[in-house]
Design an enzyme around this catalytic site. Structure first.
Site, PDB file in Angstrom:
ATOM      1  N   THR A 157       0.873  -1.196   0.000  1.00  0.00           N
ATOM      2  CA  THR A 157       0.000   0.000   0.000  1.00  0.00           C
ATOM      3  C   THR A 157       0.901   1.234   0.000  1.00  0.00           C
ATOM      4  O   THR A 157       1.395   1.634  -1.042  1.00  0.00           O
ATOM      5  CB  THR A 157      -0.956   0.002   1.221  1.00  0.00           C
ATOM      6  OG1 THR A 157      -0.214  -0.155   2.416  1.00  0.00           O
ATOM      7  CG2 THR A 157      -1.972  -1.119   1.092  1.00  0.00           C
ATOM      8  N   LYS A 183       4.043  -6.993   3.709  1.00  0.00           N
ATOM      9  CA  LYS A 183       3.789  -5.567   3.490  1.00  0.00           C
ATOM     10  C   LYS A 183       3.503  -4.937   4.840  1.00  0.00           C
ATOM     11  O   LYS A 183       3.029  -5.606   5.772  1.00  0.00           O
ATOM     12  CB  LYS A 183       2.663  -5.345   2.494  1.00  0.00           C
ATOM     13  CG  LYS A 183       1.308  -5.856   2.860  1.00  0.00           C
ATOM     14  CD  LYS A 183       0.493  -4.926   3.695  1.00  0.00           C
ATOM     15  CE  LYS A 183       0.386  -3.579   3.007  1.00  0.00           C
ATOM     16  NZ  LYS A 183      -0.320  -2.656   3.950  1.00  0.00           N
ATOM     17  N   THR A 194       0.821  -9.655  12.112  1.00  0.00           N
ATOM     18  CA  THR A 194       0.937  -8.299  11.597  1.00  0.00           C
ATOM     19  C   THR A 194       0.509  -8.202  10.150  1.00  0.00           C
ATOM     20  O   THR A 194       0.751  -9.098   9.371  1.00  0.00           O
ATOM     21  CB  THR A 194       2.383  -7.811  11.636  1.00  0.00           C
ATOM     22  OG1 THR A 194       2.385  -6.432  11.266  1.00  0.00           O
ATOM     23  CG2 THR A 194       3.255  -8.533  10.651  1.00  0.00           C
ATOM     24  N   GLU A 281       5.721   4.079   7.698  1.00  0.00           N
ATOM     25  CA  GLU A 281       5.296   5.277   6.969  1.00  0.00           C
ATOM     26  C   GLU A 281       6.139   6.485   7.353  1.00  0.00           C
ATOM     27  O   GLU A 281       6.204   6.869   8.523  1.00  0.00           O
ATOM     28  CB  GLU A 281       3.816   5.548   7.220  1.00  0.00           C
ATOM     29  CG  GLU A 281       2.942   4.611   6.390  1.00  0.00           C
ATOM     30  CD  GLU A 281       1.452   4.787   6.614  1.00  0.00           C
ATOM     31  OE1 GLU A 281       0.692   4.367   5.749  1.00  0.00           O
ATOM     32  OE2 GLU A 281       1.088   5.352   7.646  1.00  0.00           O
ATOM     33  N   ASN A 407      -0.497  10.304   6.376  1.00  0.00           N
ATOM     34  CA  ASN A 407      -1.747   9.914   7.018  1.00  0.00           C
ATOM     35  C   ASN A 407      -2.773  11.021   7.113  1.00  0.00           C
ATOM     36  O   ASN A 407      -3.924  10.775   7.468  1.00  0.00           O
ATOM     37  CB  ASN A 407      -1.453   9.326   8.386  1.00  0.00           C
ATOM     38  CG  ASN A 407      -0.883   7.942   8.237  1.00  0.00           C
ATOM     39  OD1 ASN A 407      -1.528   7.074   7.683  1.00  0.00           O
ATOM     40  ND2 ASN A 407       0.350   7.761   8.671  1.00  0.00           N
ATOM     41  N   THR A 412      -8.127  10.865   0.665  1.00  0.00           N
ATOM     42  CA  THR A 412      -8.564  11.711  -0.461  1.00  0.00           C
ATOM     43  C   THR A 412      -7.597  11.693  -1.637  1.00  0.00           C
ATOM     44  O   THR A 412      -6.642  10.947  -1.637  1.00  0.00           O
ATOM     45  CB  THR A 412      -8.719  13.153   0.039  1.00  0.00           C
ATOM     46  OG1 THR A 412      -7.569  13.483   0.826  1.00  0.00           O
ATOM     47  CG2 THR A 412      -9.944  13.283   0.909  1.00  0.00           C
TER      48      THR A 412
END
Lengths: 412, 412
Positions: A157, A183, A194, A281, A407, A412
Site C-alpha cells: 500500500t 507488506k 501483523t 510510513e 496519514n 482523499t
C-alpha cells in the site's frame, strides 16, 4: 531464538524459493496507478500443510473470517491477495471474499476451501469485486517461478519498497527452503500477527507443529515491531509447507529438526519484520531495541516495545537528538517488574556506542560522539535492566513529518 | 459527573480566586528567554488541607518523592514550581528539591515540610539550584492577589498559552471558590495524574474527603486526555483547601455538600484538561470523544482513550479527512467488552453532525457535509456501543507536522 551453531544461506526468489511454488501479480484496477499491480496469487503444485495467525483487533476484515474457515483443516494450496481495499466493515464483505476464493479456485481447478484470501487498503469502502473476477484469468496465466517480485509488489500500500526474504538450511541431510513476502507501512502495531506476510516452504512438517512454529516465531518477530501503535484489522501471517524437500516428516517438537525449522522460520520472519519497521510510513531510521537483564521475559518485551512505540523517543531519533531522558520515561511507564536504579542504557550505530544512563541516572558521555552515532540510518538502543537473564528485541522507526503527511491525506 | 441542577459561575483570577491565596512568578534563569518566567509560587495565608495524585510512571521526578513525604500529614501552605528542568534522573535530585522547599520556607517563615515542590522540563540534566535560591526573595516579594497570571506563565514549557480556570459555587448557603492552573503540551498521557496542575479552594473539607475528590475527579478528567501516549515522570495534581469560605466542614462523602464540591472540582479540572488537550504540542484541533451505551464504565473509558490516542485518527483529523475506518480500527483494538456490529459512530462540530457508521458498517453519509464538519477547531466523536448505560469522555488533539518539529529538536 538462534543457537550459535545454526547455519543458513540467503537465497533469491522470495516466496517462490521453496520447491513447488509459483506466483504472480497483476493490475486489476483497485489502485488508480496502472503501473502498480494490486492483485497477487501464490500457488502450490501440491496440497500444503497450512498455518496462520491473525490480528487480535475485534474489528476484523472479512477475508480473515473466510481464511479462518478455510484453514480449519490446516490445508491450503493457494493464496489470493488484493491491495487498495481492506474489504473491512462492509456488510457484503464475507460474501465478496468468498467470491475471490471461488473465482481463483475455478481458474486453478482446486476447491475454494483450499484458498487463503487477504485484503489490505482502506477500511469501509465497498470492494469492487468485478475487477478481481475480470483479472483472475490473467492472474492464473502469469503464474511462474519468477513471479515472486510481482506478487511482492501487488500486496503493497504506502510501502516504498518490496519486502522479500528467503533462506535455505539443512534439516537431517536435506535442503529445506523458506521464503516470504510481507507488506507493512502504517497501522503497524501487531498483536498476534501483523499486516500481511505470506511464507512458503518445502519442508515436510506436521500441521500442528507448523502452527506452533508460526505462533512462537511471530511472537518474537512481527509482534515485536511497531510503526504507529495502531493494530490493524487485517493482520495475517500465513505459512504454506509443500513437503517437497523430501525431509523426514517433522513431527516432534523436541527434535533437532523442529528446532532447525523454527530457527529458519525465525530468520525469515525477523528479516521481514525489520523491513516493515525500516519502511514504516515516513520513516528515515530503523530502531532496534535490545533489552537484557530482565527477571521475566514479559518485562523485557514490555520495555522493548514501550521504547520503540514512544512518540517522543521516535521524534527525538528523527531529530538525531540524544534526549535519553525520554527513553528512561518510556521504560518507566512500561509494564513489568524492574528497578529503575539498576538500569543502564546505551545508544549505538556503526559510528560507535555510548552509555547514556548508568544506575538510572545520567552517565558521563561524549555528546559529540553521541550526536555522530545518531546520524546513522540504523540505531540500536541497548537496555540492561540488571536484574536477571531474560531478554527481548523490538524494532521500530522514527516519527517524521512524512508520517503525518502520508496519514493526513490517505483517504482523499 | 454533573447533575442537571448543578450551578456555578465562572470567575477570574485562577489560582488566586479562592480566599486566602496569593501567587507570583519570576524569571530565575532556568529558561534562556528572559521574558519568560520560570519559577512560580502559590502561598496560602493559613494552613491548608492538601491532597494530591501523582504519575504512575516508575521513573518519578525527585520533586514527586519530596512532595509525597511533605503531604503525608495532608497539610501544606505553599507550592513552588520551576520549569526548564524536570529534576529527574539526577543523583542529587531529591537533595535539590528539598533545598527548593527549605529556601522558600525560610522566606515565608513556614516549615519546609509544608511546601509542595514540582519541576517540569528536560529529564536528566542537573538542576542549577543556585538560580532558584537567588530568586527566592523576589519570588516571595512579588506574591499578590493578582499573581495568578505570572504563576500560570512560569510553569509552562512548550505550551503556547496559559491555562487557568476558576469558578464559584454555593455550598449550604456559603460561596465557595475553586481555581486552578495547569501546564501540558507534550509527554501527555496521564495515568492517575497529569503533568502539573495546582488548584486552590477556600472550601472547608476534611483532608481524606479532599483526597478522595481529587482522585475521583482526576480519573474523569486528566486521566482521560492524551496528546502523545507518553506518560510523564513528573505528573502531579495538587489541591490546597484553605477553609476560609466559612462553610460547615464537609465531612460526609454521601452529603449534598460533598457532591457539590466534587462537581465544582470536576468543572475546574475538566476545563483545565481540555485546555491541555487543545494546546497539545503542535495541535491544531481539540478532539472530544464521547462513548455511550457501554456495558461497563471501563469499556467506555478504554474505547474513548483508544480513539483519541490513535496516531492514524489524529493524523486524519489534522488532514480533515473523513477516514472513519480508522475510528472503527481503534475501537476494535481497545480493551473492553463490546460487539462491533452494534456500534454507531457520529462526527460533529459547530457545522453539524453526521452518522458515519451504523451497526459496524459504513452509513449513508453526506461526504461534503462531513468534510465541512471537519474544518472546525473542535471535533466531537460520538460512539454508541449500543449495549448498556455506561459512558465516558476523553479529550485529545490532532497529530501535526509541528508535533514532530517540536519534539525532533526539543533538546538542542
Amino acid at each position: 531464538m538462534l543457537t550459535k551453531d545454526f547455519n543458513y544461506t540467503v537465497i533469491p526468489n522470495g516466496v517462490c524459493a521453496a520447491q513447488g511454488f509459483v506466483a504472480s501479480g497483476v493490475h486489476c484496477g483497485l489502485r488508480k496507478n496502472k503501473n502498480r499491480p494490486d492483485l497477487a496469487l501464490i500457488y502450490s503444485e501440491t496440497m500444503c500443510q497450512a498455518a496462520a495467525v491473525y490480528t487480535q483487533n475485534r474489528v476484523k476484515g472479512a477475508p480473515i473470517y473466510v481464511t479462518q474457515r478455510h484453514l480449519a483443516n490446516q490445508q491450503a494450496q493457494a493464496i489470493i491477495i488484493n491491495s487498495g481495499n481492506a474489504n473491512t466493515c462492509n456488510p457484503d464483505g464475507e460474501e465478496k471474499a468468498q467470491i475471490m476464493c471461488q473465482t481463483i479456485a475455478d481458474q486453478l481447478a482446486i476447491a475454494a476451501s483450499d484458498v487463503v484470501v487477504a485484503s489490505t487498503g482502506i477500511i469501509g469502502e465497498s470492494l469492487p469485486i468485478e475487477l478481481i473476477v475480470d483479472a483472475a484469468p490473467a492472474l492464473k496465466n502469469q503464474l511462474s517461478r519468477e513471479g515472486n517480485d510481482q506478487a511482492a509488489a501487488a500486496i503493497l500500500t504506502t510501502d516504498t519498497c518490496q519486502k522479500e526474504y528467503a533462506i535455505s538450511l539443512e534439516i537431517a541431510g536435506k535442503t529445506v527452503n523458506i521464503g516470504g513476502i510481507s507488506k507493512g507501512s502504517g497501522m503497524i502495531h501487531p498483536n498476534m500477527a501483523t499486516m500481511l506476510c505470506f511464507v512458503t516452504t518445502d519442508a515436510a512438517i506436521e500441521s500442528t507443529l507448523l502452527q506452533q512454529a508460526v505462533r512462537d516465531v511471530t511472537d518474537e518477530t512481527f509482534n515485536m515491531i511497531s510503526v504507529d501503535g495502531d493494530t490493524s484489522t487485517n493482520d495475517m501471517v500465513t505459512v504454506l509447507a509443500s513437503s517437497l524437500a523430501d525431509n523426514t516428516l517433522i513431527s516432534d517438537s523436541n527434535s533437532a529438526e523442529y528446532q532447525s525449522f523454527v530457527q529458519g522460520l525465525y530468520v525469515v520472519l525477523m528479516q521481514l519484520s525489520r523491513k516493515i519497521a525500516q519502511d514504516g510510513e515516513g520513516a528515515s531510521k530503523l530502531l532496534e531495541c535490545q533489552v537484557t537483564g530482565a527477571k521475566e521475559k514479559s518485562t523485557a518485551r514490555f520495555v522493548a516495545k514501550s521504547i520503540i512505540t514512544s512518540s517522543l523517543v521516535k521524534s527525538a531519533m528523527f531529530g538525531q537528538d540524544p534526549n535519553w531522558g525520554r527513553i528512561l520515561c518510556a521504560i518507566g511507564y512500561s509494564d513489568g517488574d524492574f528497578a529503575i536504579e539498576n538500569v543502564q542504557v546505551d545508544l549505538a550505530s556503526t559510528k560507535g556506542r555510548e552509555t547514556v544512563c548508568l544506575n538510572g541516572s545520567r552517565a558521563d558521555f561524549d555528546v559529540k560522539k553521541l550526536e555522530s552515532i545518531l546520524t546513522e540510518d540504523e540505531i540500536f538502543i541497548y537496555v540492561d535492566l540488571g536484574q536477571g537473564e531474560a531478554k527481548a528485541t523490538a524494532w521500530g522507526c522514527d516519527l517524521t513529518y512524512d508520517y503525518v503527511k502520508i496519514n493526513a491525506d490517505y483517504h482523499t
